[in-house]
Design a protein around this motif. Sequence first.
Motif, PDB file in Angstrom:
ATOM      1  N   LEU A  86       0.924  -1.163   0.176  1.00 31.50           N
ATOM      2  CA  LEU A  86      -0.016  -0.026   0.049  1.00 31.50           C
ATOM      3  C   LEU A  86       1.000   1.171   0.105  1.00 31.50           C
ATOM      4  N   GLU A  87       1.739   1.184   0.793  1.00 32.37           N
ATOM      5  CA  GLU A  87       2.834   2.284   0.769  1.00 32.37           C
ATOM      6  C   GLU A  87       3.549   2.560  -0.405  1.00 32.37           C
ATOM      7  N   ARG A  88       3.768   1.637  -1.154  1.00 35.31           N
ATOM      8  CA  ARG A  88       4.634   1.531  -2.620  1.00 35.31           C
ATOM      9  C   ARG A  88       3.626   2.218  -3.377  1.00 35.31           C
ATOM     10  N   VAL A  89       2.272   1.771  -3.437  1.00 34.33           N
ATOM     11  CA  VAL A  89       1.316   2.153  -4.303  1.00 34.33           C
ATOM     12  C   VAL A  89       1.061   3.441  -4.390  1.00 34.33           C
ATOM     13  N   LEU A  90       0.644   3.924  -2.913  1.00 30.28           N
ATOM     14  CA  LEU A  90       0.423   5.476  -2.742  1.00 30.28           C
ATOM     15  C   LEU A  90       1.642   6.512  -3.010  1.00 30.28           C
ATOM     16  N   ALA A  91       2.841   6.000  -3.066  1.00 27.90           N
ATOM     17  CA  ALA A  91       3.772   6.727  -3.372  1.00 27.90           C
ATOM     18  C   ALA A  91       3.960   7.135  -4.752  1.00 27.90           C
ATOM     19  N   TYR A  92       3.482   6.192  -5.699  1.00 25.44           N
ATOM     20  CA  TYR A  92       3.170   6.715  -7.066  1.00 25.44           C
ATOM     21  C   TYR A  92       2.021   7.136  -7.295  1.00 25.44           C
ATOM     22  N   MET A  93       0.925   7.001  -6.738  1.00 20.05           N
ATOM     23  CA  MET A  93      -0.440   7.460  -7.113  1.00 20.05           C
ATOM     24  C   MET A  93      -0.459   9.129  -6.414  1.00 20.05           C
ATOM     25  N   LEU A  94       0.433   9.282  -5.552  1.00 13.67           N
ATOM     26  CA  LEU A  94       0.191  10.600  -4.957  1.00 13.67           C
ATOM     27  C   LEU A  94       1.554  11.589  -5.418  1.00 13.67           C
ATOM     28  N   ASP A  95       2.211  11.245  -6.485  1.00 16.15           N
ATOM     29  CA  ASP A  95       3.191  11.934  -7.163  1.00 16.15           C
ATOM     30  C   ASP A  95       2.730  12.693  -8.240  1.00 16.15           C
ATOM     31  N   GLU A  96       2.788  13.932  -8.206  1.00 11.04           N
ATOM     32  CA  GLU A  96       2.370  14.856  -9.327  1.00 11.04           C
ATOM     33  C   GLU A  96       2.973  14.824 -10.480  1.00 11.04           C
ATOM     34  N   ASN A  97       4.205  14.015 -10.421  1.00  8.86           N
ATOM     35  CA  ASN A  97       4.955  13.578 -11.613  1.00  8.86           C
ATOM     36  C   ASN A  97       4.404  12.429 -12.108  1.00  8.86           C
ATOM     37  N   GLU A  98       3.597  11.614 -11.534  1.00  2.69           N
ATOM     38  CA  GLU A  98       3.084  10.444 -12.060  1.00  2.69           C
ATOM     39  C   GLU A  98       1.478  10.542 -12.247  1.00  2.69           C
ATOM     40  N   MET A 108     -10.411   3.594   7.910  1.00  5.12           N
ATOM     41  CA  MET A 108     -11.157   3.177   9.088  1.00  5.12           C
ATOM     42  C   MET A 108     -10.574   2.180   9.689  1.00  5.12           C
ATOM     43  N   PHE A 109      -9.436   1.396   9.067  1.00  6.13           N
ATOM     44  CA  PHE A 109      -8.817   0.200   9.618  1.00  6.13           C
ATOM     45  C   PHE A 109      -7.752   0.658  10.134  1.00  6.13           C
ATOM     46  N   TYR A 110      -6.831   1.499   9.384  1.00  4.36           N
ATOM     47  CA  TYR A 110      -5.539   1.761  10.005  1.00  4.36           C
ATOM     48  C   TYR A 110      -5.591   3.147  10.927  1.00  4.36           C
ATOM     49  N   GLY A 111      -6.520   3.978  10.827  1.00  8.52           N
ATOM     50  CA  GLY A 111      -6.736   4.994  11.640  1.00  8.52           C
ATOM     51  C   GLY A 111      -5.530   5.994  11.418  1.00  8.52           C
ATOM     52  N   ASP A 112      -5.649   6.571  12.374  1.00 10.37           N
ATOM     53  CA  ASP A 112      -4.431   7.853  12.486  1.00 10.37           C
ATOM     54  C   ASP A 112      -2.920   7.507  12.477  1.00 10.37           C
ATOM     55  N   ASP A 113      -2.560   6.250  12.280  1.00  5.48           N
ATOM     56  CA  ASP A 113      -1.162   5.595  12.799  1.00  5.48           C
ATOM     57  C   ASP A 113      -0.746   5.531  11.222  1.00  5.48           C
ATOM     58  N   PHE A 114      -1.525   5.433  10.195  1.00  5.07           N
ATOM     59  CA  PHE A 114      -0.953   5.332   8.869  1.00  5.07           C
ATOM     60  C   PHE A 114      -0.971   6.356   8.273  1.00  5.07           C
ATOM     61  N   LYS A 115       0.196   6.929   7.853  1.00  2.00           N
ATOM     62  CA  LYS A 115       0.103   8.525   7.069  1.00  2.00           C
ATOM     63  C   LYS A 115       1.314   8.386   6.012  1.00  2.00           C
ATOM     64  N   VAL A 116       0.871   9.109   4.979  1.00  7.94           N
ATOM     65  CA  VAL A 116       1.844   9.247   3.632  1.00  7.94           C
ATOM     66  C   VAL A 116       1.862  10.549   3.225  1.00  7.94           C
ATOM     67  N   GLN A 117       2.941  10.848   2.464  1.00  4.74           N
ATOM     68  CA  GLN A 117       2.820  12.285   1.906  1.00  4.74           C
ATOM     69  C   GLN A 117       2.080  12.662   1.114  1.00  4.74           C
ATOM     70  N   CYS A 118       1.452  13.692   0.974  1.00  5.97           N
ATOM     71  CA  CYS A 118       0.479  14.061  -0.067  1.00  5.97           C
ATOM     72  C   CYS A 118       0.621  15.482  -0.219  1.00  5.97           C
ATOM     73  N   PRO A 119       1.140  15.873  -1.790  1.00  9.62           N
ATOM     74  CA  PRO A 119       1.828  14.961  -2.718  1.00  9.62           C
ATOM     75  C   PRO A 119       2.938  14.261  -2.079  1.00  9.62           C
ATOM     76  N   THR A 120       3.637  13.251  -2.922  1.00 12.40           N
ATOM     77  CA  THR A 120       4.759  12.595  -2.294  1.00 12.40           C
ATOM     78  C   THR A 120       5.781  13.615  -2.785  1.00 12.40           C
ATOM     79  N   GLY A 121       6.723  13.600  -1.493  1.00  5.81           N
ATOM     80  CA  GLY A 121       7.720  14.477  -1.509  1.00  5.81           C
ATOM     81  C   GLY A 121       7.757  15.724  -1.080  1.00  5.81           C
ATOM     82  N   SER A 122       6.292  16.120  -0.622  1.00  4.37           N
ATOM     83  CA  SER A 122       5.946  17.290  -0.415  1.00  4.37           C
ATOM     84  C   SER A 122       6.441  17.751   1.256  1.00  4.37           C
TER      85      SER A 122
END
Length: 270
Positions: free
Chosen positions: A62-74, A143-157
């Motif tokens: 999931l972390e890998r997929v979101l890194a690409y999906m939330l990249d503004e160059n992708e 709903m499953f992970y709650g506030d413990d799972f976070k990512v950069q949005c956009p990636t690299g921001s």
Amino acid sequence: LPLCATTVFEASAVEHYPKLMEMIALFRKRHPGVVSHVAPTDQGFIGHKGRRLLSILNKQKLERVLAYMLDENEFLGPHGIRSLSKYHLEHPFVFHVGGQEYKVQYLPGESNTGMFGGNSNWRGPVWMPVNVLLIRALLNLYMFYGDDFKVQCPTGSGPYVTLFEVAREISHRLAGAFLRDKKGRRPVYGGTAKFQNDPHWRDLILFYEYFHGDNGAGLGASHQTGWTGSIARLLDLFGRVEAKDLEMEIGQLADRIVKEQVGGEKIGRN
């Protein structure tokens, strides 16, 4: 998209639907090779509020997929998630068959060939139904992970945000195509002067089939209310629901939203 194949059920479902748990256990027993590559479903894998997750993606994937999906160059465009990564603008997928070269390249606007369905184009533009499915998946995962799972949005921001905030950001970008910018222009109307400037037309919103991957201009058919009209549902959802509301069981939250929509009641809101 694998990310869309995601659902969450409440802790109470374990007691209320024992057959479901039996089927999950049977699947795990019969397909250990598959289970080893998807989100775990054993007793040790219990999420926020005791919820259970059914997903093709485990946390690392999931972390890998979101890194690409939330990249503004992708994939992440100014007005939603693109149908093909912008990376392929400069790096098209090329293959040769029978002495002919075939190429799939990022194309944010109208199709330049009839090979892929005439005026429809899934090689770059933003499509509303796909974005709605992605937002649904992100909310389920939150709903499953709650506030413990976070990512950069956009990636690299820099700042890390929750999956609820990611879902809301994508919704805001989708809505932005229909709203006036600082110059008073709606991205959805692109360079069409009549719709941008004429007082008789400028506030009549059209629901296009898909949208330019870089500037949000409406493309294809202009009356796709069946799926592009779902932007109204997103506006309503994020206007009524905050992250803390997802602490409720989904059935209770759905009941509250319906009562607010139909009866105008404001239940449990500060």
